[in-house]
Design a protein around this motif. Structure first.
Motif, short mmCIF file in Angstrom:
data_model
loop_
_atom_site.label_atom_id
_atom_site.label_comp_id
_atom_site.label_asym_id
_atom_site.label_seq_id
_atom_site.Cartn_x
_atom_site.Cartn_y
_atom_site.Cartn_z
N TYR A 36 40.13 7.65 29.38
CA TYR A 36 38.87 8.37 29.56
C TYR A 36 39.05 9.87 29.41
CZ TYR A 36 37.43 3.87 31.24
OH TYR A 36 37.16 2.53 31.30
N PRO A 37 37.97 10.57 29.05
CA PRO A 37 38.04 12.03 28.96
C PRO A 37 38.39 12.63 30.33
CG PRO A 37 35.99 11.22 28.00
CD PRO A 37 36.65 10.05 28.67
N ALA A 38 38.89 13.84 30.32
CA ALA A 38 39.38 14.50 31.53
C ALA A 38 38.34 14.53 32.66
CB ALA A 38 39.86 15.90 31.21
N GLN A 39 37.13 14.96 32.36
CA GLN A 39 36.13 15.09 33.42
C GLN A 39 35.80 13.74 34.05
OE1 GLN A 39 32.87 17.65 32.49
NE2 GLN A 39 31.67 17.03 34.26
N VAL A 40 35.74 12.72 33.24
CA VAL A 40 35.46 11.37 33.76
C VAL A 40 36.62 10.90 34.63
CG1 VAL A 40 35.08 8.95 33.10
CG2 VAL A 40 33.94 10.80 31.84
N ALA A 41 37.84 11.07 34.14
CA ALA A 41 39.01 10.65 34.90
C ALA A 41 39.11 11.40 36.22
CB ALA A 41 40.28 10.84 34.07
N LEU A 42 38.89 12.70 36.19
CA LEU A 42 38.97 13.50 37.40
C LEU A 42 37.89 13.10 38.41
CD1 LEU A 42 40.27 15.85 38.94
CD2 LEU A 42 38.72 17.37 37.74
N THR A 43 36.67 12.96 37.95
CA THR A 43 35.57 12.58 38.84
C THR A 43 35.82 11.21 39.44
OG1 THR A 43 34.04 13.92 37.55
CG2 THR A 43 33.06 12.28 39.01
N TYR A 76 25.48 14.92 41.80
CA TYR A 76 26.43 15.44 40.82
C TYR A 76 25.63 15.78 39.57
CZ TYR A 76 30.70 15.50 37.93
OH TYR A 76 31.73 15.85 37.10
N ALA A 77 25.82 16.96 39.02
CA ALA A 77 24.97 17.43 37.93
C ALA A 77 25.47 17.05 36.53
CB ALA A 77 24.81 18.95 38.01
N TYR A 78 26.67 16.47 36.44
CA TYR A 78 27.24 16.07 35.15
C TYR A 78 27.37 17.25 34.20
CZ TYR A 78 25.76 11.63 37.15
OH TYR A 78 25.55 10.59 38.00
N GLU A 79 27.50 18.45 34.76
CA GLU A 79 27.66 19.63 33.92
C GLU A 79 29.04 19.60 33.28
OE1 GLU A 79 29.17 20.90 37.97
OE2 GLU A 79 27.60 19.61 37.19
N TYR A 80 29.15 20.22 32.14
CA TYR A 80 30.41 20.23 31.40
C TYR A 80 31.39 21.16 32.11
CZ TYR A 80 33.87 20.80 27.77
OH TYR A 80 35.06 20.83 27.09
N LEU A 81 32.51 20.60 32.54
CA LEU A 81 33.54 21.40 33.20
C LEU A 81 34.71 21.68 32.28
CD1 LEU A 81 33.63 19.57 36.66
CD2 LEU A 81 32.40 21.65 36.04
N GLY A 82 34.83 20.89 31.25
CA GLY A 82 35.94 21.08 30.32
C GLY A 82 37.25 20.55 30.87
N MET A 102 25.38 15.05 26.41
CA MET A 102 26.65 15.16 27.07
C MET A 102 26.52 14.66 28.51
SD MET A 102 28.53 17.31 29.32
CE MET A 102 27.25 18.46 29.55
N ARG A 103 25.47 15.08 29.20
CA ARG A 103 25.29 14.64 30.58
C ARG A 103 25.07 13.14 30.67
NH1 ARG A 103 21.97 19.48 33.68
NH2 ARG A 103 23.63 20.99 33.38
N SER A 104 24.28 12.60 29.77
CA SER A 104 24.05 11.15 29.81
C SER A 104 25.32 10.39 29.47
CB SER A 104 22.89 10.74 28.90
OG SER A 104 23.20 11.00 27.56
N THR A 105 26.14 10.95 28.59
CA THR A 105 27.43 10.31 28.27
C THR A 105 28.31 10.27 29.50
OG1 THR A 105 27.30 11.02 25.96
CG2 THR A 105 29.49 10.46 26.82
N LEU A 106 28.41 11.39 30.22
CA LEU A 106 29.21 11.42 31.46
C LEU A 106 28.66 10.42 32.46
CD1 LEU A 106 29.83 15.23 31.94
CD2 LEU A 106 31.53 13.50 31.37
N ARG A 107 27.35 10.41 32.61
CA ARG A 107 26.72 9.50 33.58
C ARG A 107 26.97 8.04 33.22
NH1 ARG A 107 20.35 9.27 35.16
NH2 ARG A 107 20.55 7.64 36.72
N ASN A 108 27.05 7.74 31.93
CA ASN A 108 27.33 6.36 31.50
C ASN A 108 28.81 6.01 31.57
OD1 ASN A 108 24.66 5.56 30.92
ND2 ASN A 108 24.74 6.62 28.96
N LEU A 109 29.68 6.98 31.32
CA LEU A 109 31.12 6.70 31.33
C LEU A 109 31.70 6.55 32.73
CD1 LEU A 109 32.59 8.95 28.47
CD2 LEU A 109 32.50 6.45 28.58
N ILE A 110 31.16 7.27 33.70
CA ILE A 110 31.72 7.21 35.05
C ILE A 110 31.71 5.80 35.63
CG2 ILE A 110 31.36 7.98 37.45
CD1 ILE A 110 30.80 10.80 36.27
#
Length: 183
Positions: A28-35, A146-152, A1-9
């Protein structure tokens, strides 16, 4: 999940200017769009300050108008049919956008003239470091990875001058970091 976020950003940042933001957010997923909107805000305010420092007196005012237009476009989306997930994502981005708009408006009001002013440095500023391929959060002279933790896809606390402050006497210290008061 963290690597996915890191790659999508960085992918999302690469497409941020390709279409209006009110369309881009659905890609994009919510966390990616928000970040990414927070990274873009930091970058765009930086560009406005650079223009201001070069003598363009209305740089922050023009950027604030752009912020208001973007916020109105997102609010228009909320008036239409959206899935529950998309509605939550848009509402969350609106919450953060309102704070960003208010920060810029206050800097205009108080005549902040450069990016080194405390009014700007004291804001939580996200940025993408292309060389390190990481997102960082900066505030004052602190830089955190940024820790790429799941925020939902959840609502965020409305940011007010009171919630924007850190209260050391009410905030628990996270283990294993030792708690050292700032005074």
């Amino acid at each position: 999940m963290r690597s996915t976020l890191r790659n999508l950003i960085p992918q999302a940042l690469g497409t941020y200017e390709d279409k209006p933001r009110e369309q881009w957010v659905f890609d994009y997923p919510a966390q990616v769009a928000l970040t990414c909107t927070q990274i873009a805000w930091t970058s765009e305010v930086g560009v406005a300050f650079a223009s201001l420092e070069k003598g363009y007196e209305n740089a922050l005012k023009d950027y604030n108008k752009k912020q208001i237009a973007r916020l109105n476009a997102l609010i228009s989306l909320l008036l239409g049919n959206l899935s529950a997930g998309d509605r939550m994502k848009i509402m969350t981005i609106c919450t953060i956008d309102v704070h960003a708009r208010d920060v810029v408006a206050k800097m205009i009001q108080t005549k902040v003239e450069n990016s080194q002013a405390f009014a700007w440095q004291s804001q939580l500023r996200h940025r993408w470091d292309e060389g390190k391929k990481h997102c960082f959060a900066n505030i004052c002279d602190a830089q955190l990875l940024y820790a790429y933790e799941y925020l939902g896809n959840t609502p965020r606390l409305v940011i007010t001058p009171l919630t924007d402050r850190w209260a050391p006497h009410t905030s628990p210290c996270p283990d294993p970091v030792p708690c050292v008061p700032p005074w």
